[in-house]
Scaffold this active site. Structure first.
Site, mmCIF file in Angstrom:
data_model
loop_
_atom_site.group_PDB
_atom_site.id
_atom_site.type_symbol
_atom_site.label_atom_id
_atom_site.label_comp_id
_atom_site.label_asym_id
_atom_site.label_seq_id
_atom_site.Cartn_x
_atom_site.Cartn_y
_atom_site.Cartn_z
ATOM 1 N N HIS A 122 23.031 6.879 57.755
ATOM 2 C CA HIS A 122 24.357 6.680 57.141
ATOM 3 C C HIS A 122 24.534 7.768 56.075
ATOM 4 O O HIS A 122 24.499 8.949 56.401
ATOM 5 C CB HIS A 122 24.388 5.252 56.586
ATOM 6 N N HIS B 228 28.490 9.805 66.084
ATOM 7 C CA HIS B 228 29.124 8.775 65.245
ATOM 8 C C HIS B 228 29.422 7.568 66.116
ATOM 9 O O HIS B 228 29.749 7.725 67.291
ATOM 10 C CB HIS B 228 30.437 9.314 64.643
ATOM 11 N N ASP C 10 28.871 14.669 57.590
ATOM 12 C CA ASP C 10 27.663 15.068 56.866
ATOM 13 C C ASP C 10 27.091 16.400 57.324
ATOM 14 O O ASP C 10 26.171 16.922 56.695
ATOM 15 C CB ASP C 10 26.584 13.987 57.019
HETATM 16 N N1 CMC Z 1 21.091 13.704 68.077
HETATM 17 C C1 CMC Z 1 20.643 13.528 69.323
HETATM 18 N N2 CMC Z 1 20.980 12.489 70.104
HETATM 19 C C2 CMC Z 1 21.832 11.591 69.600
HETATM 20 C C3 CMC Z 1 22.345 11.698 68.285
HETATM 21 C C4 CMC Z 1 21.963 12.812 67.524
HETATM 22 N N3 CMC Z 1 22.414 12.981 66.290
HETATM 23 N N4 CMC Z 1 23.161 10.652 68.040
HETATM 24 C C5 CMC Z 1 23.157 9.919 69.143
HETATM 25 N N5 CMC Z 1 22.348 10.462 70.089
HETATM 26 C C6 CMC Z 1 22.125 9.997 71.453
HETATM 27 C C7 CMC Z 1 21.210 8.779 71.457
HETATM 28 O O1 CMC Z 1 19.855 9.171 71.606
HETATM 29 C C8 CMC Z 1 21.728 8.029 72.652
HETATM 30 O O2 CMC Z 1 21.260 8.683 73.824
HETATM 31 P P1 CMC Z 1 20.802 7.807 75.112
HETATM 32 O O3 CMC Z 1 22.077 7.189 75.589
HETATM 33 O O4 CMC Z 1 20.197 8.792 76.019
HETATM 34 O O5 CMC Z 1 19.838 6.798 74.580
HETATM 35 C C9 CMC Z 1 23.238 8.275 72.606
HETATM 36 O O6 CMC Z 1 23.392 9.528 71.941
HETATM 37 C C10 CMC Z 1 24.003 7.214 71.850
HETATM 38 O O7 CMC Z 1 23.448 7.074 70.560
HETATM 39 P P2 CMC Z 1 23.373 5.727 69.750
HETATM 40 O O8 CMC Z 1 22.215 5.789 68.821
HETATM 41 O O9 CMC Z 1 23.441 4.576 70.702
HETATM 42 O O10 CMC Z 1 24.729 5.801 68.961
HETATM 43 P P3 CMC Z 1 25.110 4.911 67.717
HETATM 44 O O11 CMC Z 1 26.571 4.746 67.780
HETATM 45 O O12 CMC Z 1 24.260 3.701 67.625
HETATM 46 O O13 CMC Z 1 24.688 5.848 66.490
HETATM 47 C C11 CMC Z 1 24.695 7.389 64.718
HETATM 48 C C12 CMC Z 1 25.556 6.556 65.673
HETATM 49 C C13 CMC Z 1 25.601 8.080 63.695
HETATM 50 C C14 CMC Z 1 23.741 6.465 63.938
HETATM 51 C C15 CMC Z 1 23.892 8.432 65.540
HETATM 52 O O14 CMC Z 1 24.774 9.289 66.235
HETATM 53 C C16 CMC Z 1 22.925 9.236 64.667
HETATM 54 O O15 CMC Z 1 21.806 8.791 64.433
HETATM 55 N N6 CMC Z 1 23.357 10.445 64.195
HETATM 56 C C17 CMC Z 1 22.523 11.225 63.290
HETATM 57 C C18 CMC Z 1 22.622 10.674 61.880
HETATM 58 C C19 CMC Z 1 23.947 11.012 61.239
HETATM 59 O O16 CMC Z 1 24.427 12.127 61.278
HETATM 60 N N7 CMC Z 1 24.567 10.001 60.570
HETATM 61 C C20 CMC Z 1 25.809 10.176 59.808
HETATM 62 C C21 CMC Z 1 26.927 9.396 60.372
HETATM 63 S S1 CMC Z 1 28.505 9.907 59.739
HETATM 64 C C22 CMC Z 1 28.556 9.470 58.085
HETATM 65 C C23 CMC Z 1 28.443 8.032 57.853
HETATM 66 O O17 CMC Z 1 29.349 7.264 58.232
HETATM 67 O O18 CMC Z 1 27.456 7.633 57.252
#
Ligand code: CMC
Length: 428
Positions: free
Chosen positions: A268, A307, A363
């Site tokens: 986050h 996201h 971010d």
């Molecule tokens: N790098 C590589 N792969 C990713 C990433 C990433 N940053 N984000 C998602 N994926 C992949 C994930 O491995 C999954 O792949 P598969 O379907 O093969 O398992 C797919 O994309 C879907 O990901 P998810 O984890 O189910 O998606 P989510 O909606 O639960 O997670 C998130 C959203 C923001 C937590 C995630 O994208 C992430 O960890 N991003 C990196 C951390 C980040 O930048 N966070 C800041 C968010 S924006 C500011 C805020 O609101 O805080």
């Protein structure tokens, strides 16, 4: 004829039920009438991490993740960043309408004249270890503020809520700046109420022996824009925490400390810190392809990408890129921007990221700006918490006033052992 309802047939019993559809949702509690037998509790919905569950109605912020649109009270983020100022937009988020000139003047005066904290708060912060993480200090100090405002527990009074909201918005930059100064072993700088909200923050961070800190206009404006774009983002993890904690009717200082703790995590608000560490670790543009391959093979994530809601470019990331160029004209270029741009270029062509709709989020570039401004990486989540305080408080107040809301209390699917008898120690 089309009806705004859903007909559900329970194949366990053959019975059919009609449940209303409103605003594209059904009420989970309407499923309760669906029972397999007389002693059945009734059907529940199961939705870990709230992937497809609306927890509230809200009139504050709208995110259209498919189209990459962010609106505060209906106004596009681009217009607010280009034409508004932070306290003006804070007023909008809290009150629903843009202030008149007189309202803005009164609100600005009110906030800027409550920036001081009790000396005991300062002493409390001084008790932290010399190298304490600023976010740990921020969370604890905001929680401690509740003990300075015994009236804070009266959350039902609209007048008292406004009093508390103003105090919190006014004091979070001071606490944030003190946490930075402490971490650096520098004397704390008291607020200067003659400066703007962001100018005063920069003064509390950077002022040394000069009688009055000279605020750089470009950096002040850049910070103002960054604060506007971080002010709210509907039902994200920390806002959900703010609402859930506040639903117990605890005071907003305690609830906000919980929300800030949720923000601290690397998935986050801690992501901007993680992005900078990642860029520094990559170290060179030539290493970008190898790093992307490692992410694709499951060795960590591309921080600042992806996201839960945006499945298109985060509009804030686009704005931030522009702000970065303006800031570089004053500070000089941050070499990490070249690595970030190359990461983005390669990722946006790669099927792994394209097929998962992973785009840069807010971010990805914000930390690069903060770093050239001279702000250390571990202050980044605190820099996110200052403006998000406005969103947390607006959402908290909306929750308090919403007659449909009750104490937040999800259901579970129990997976542990069935009832069994205790076995005395000697017999185990
Ligand atoms: N790098 C590589 N792969 C990713 C990433 C990433 N940053 N984000 C998602 N994926 C992949 C994930 O491995 C999954 O792949 P598969 O379907 O093969 O398992 C797919 O994309 C879907 O990901 P998810 O984890 O189910 O998606 P989510 O909606 O639960 O997670 C998130 C959203 C923001 C937590 C995630 O994208 C992430 O960890 N991003 C990196 C951390 C980040 O930048 N966070 C800041 C968010 S924006 C500011 C805020 O609101 O805080």
């Amino acid at each position: 004829m089309a009806r705004d309802s859903l007909t559900i047939t329970d194949n366990r019993t053959g019975k059919s039920y009609e449940v209303p559809v409103e605003a594209g949702t059904i009420r989970a509690v309407d499923l309760r009438q669906i029972k397999a037998g007389a002693d059945d509790f009734g059907l529940m919905s199961y939705d870990p991490a709230f992937i497809n569950t609306a927890s509230t109605r809200s009139a504050i912020t709208e995110v259209d993740g498919e189209r990459g649109i962010l609106l505060y009270r209906g106004y596009p983020i681009e217009q607010l960043c280009e034409q508004g100022t932070y306290l003006e937009i804070a007023y909008l988020i809290l009150n629903g309408e843009l202030p008149t000139a007189a309202q803005l003047e009164a609100w600005t005066h009110e906030v800027l004249h409550h920036t001081f904290v009790h000396e005991n708060i300062k002493e409390l912060m001084q008790a932290f270890r010399y190298d304490a993480h600023p976010m740990g200090m921020f969370i604890s100090t905001v929680a401690a503020l509740s003990s300075f405002y015994p009236e804070a527990s009266d959350v039902e009074s609209a007048e008292n809520r406004r009093y508390l909201i103003t105090r919190l918005i006014a004091k979070v930059p001071t606490i944030a700046a003190f946490s930075y100064r402490h971490n650096r072993g520098l004397p704390y700088v008291y607020p200067n109420n003659n400066l703007s909200y962001c100018g005063n923050f920069l003064s509390m961070i950077f002022k040394m022996s000069e009688p009055e800190y000279r605020v750089n206009r470009t950096l002040e404006q850049a910070l103002d824009i960054l604060f506007i774009m971080h002010a709210d983002h509907e039902q994200n993890c920390s806002t959900n925490a703010m609402r859930a904690i506040g639903s117990s009717r605890v005071d907003p200082f305690s609830a906000l400390a919980g929300a800030a703790a949720a923000l601290y995590g690397p998935l986050h608000g801690g992501a901007n810190e993680a992005v900078l560490r990642m860029l520094a670790q990559i170290g060179d543009v030539r290493q970008v392809p190898a790093f992307i391959e490692r992410v694709k093979s499951g060795e960590g994530r591309l921080m600042g990408f992806g996201h839960r809601v945006y499945k298109n470019y985060d509009p804030r990331a686009r704005l931030i890129k522009r702000v970065a160029e303006q800031v570089f004209e004053v500070t000089g270029r941050n070499p990490l921007i070249d690595i970030a741009v190359e990461l983005e270029r390669i990722a946006l062509q790669d099927d792994y990221f394209v097929s998962r709709k992973l785009y840069p989020n807010v971010d990805f570039y914000s930390g690069i700006i903060y770093q050239v401004m001279g702000l250390p990486v571990d202050l980044f989540p605190v820099l996110f918490a200052i403006p998000r305080t406005v969103g947390w408080l607006a959402q908290w107040e909306e929750m308090i006033m919403d007659p449909e809301q009750k104490i937040a209390r999800p259901r579970q699917i129990y997976t542990g052992p069935a009832q069994r008898d205790y076995v005395p120690l000697k017999k185990r």
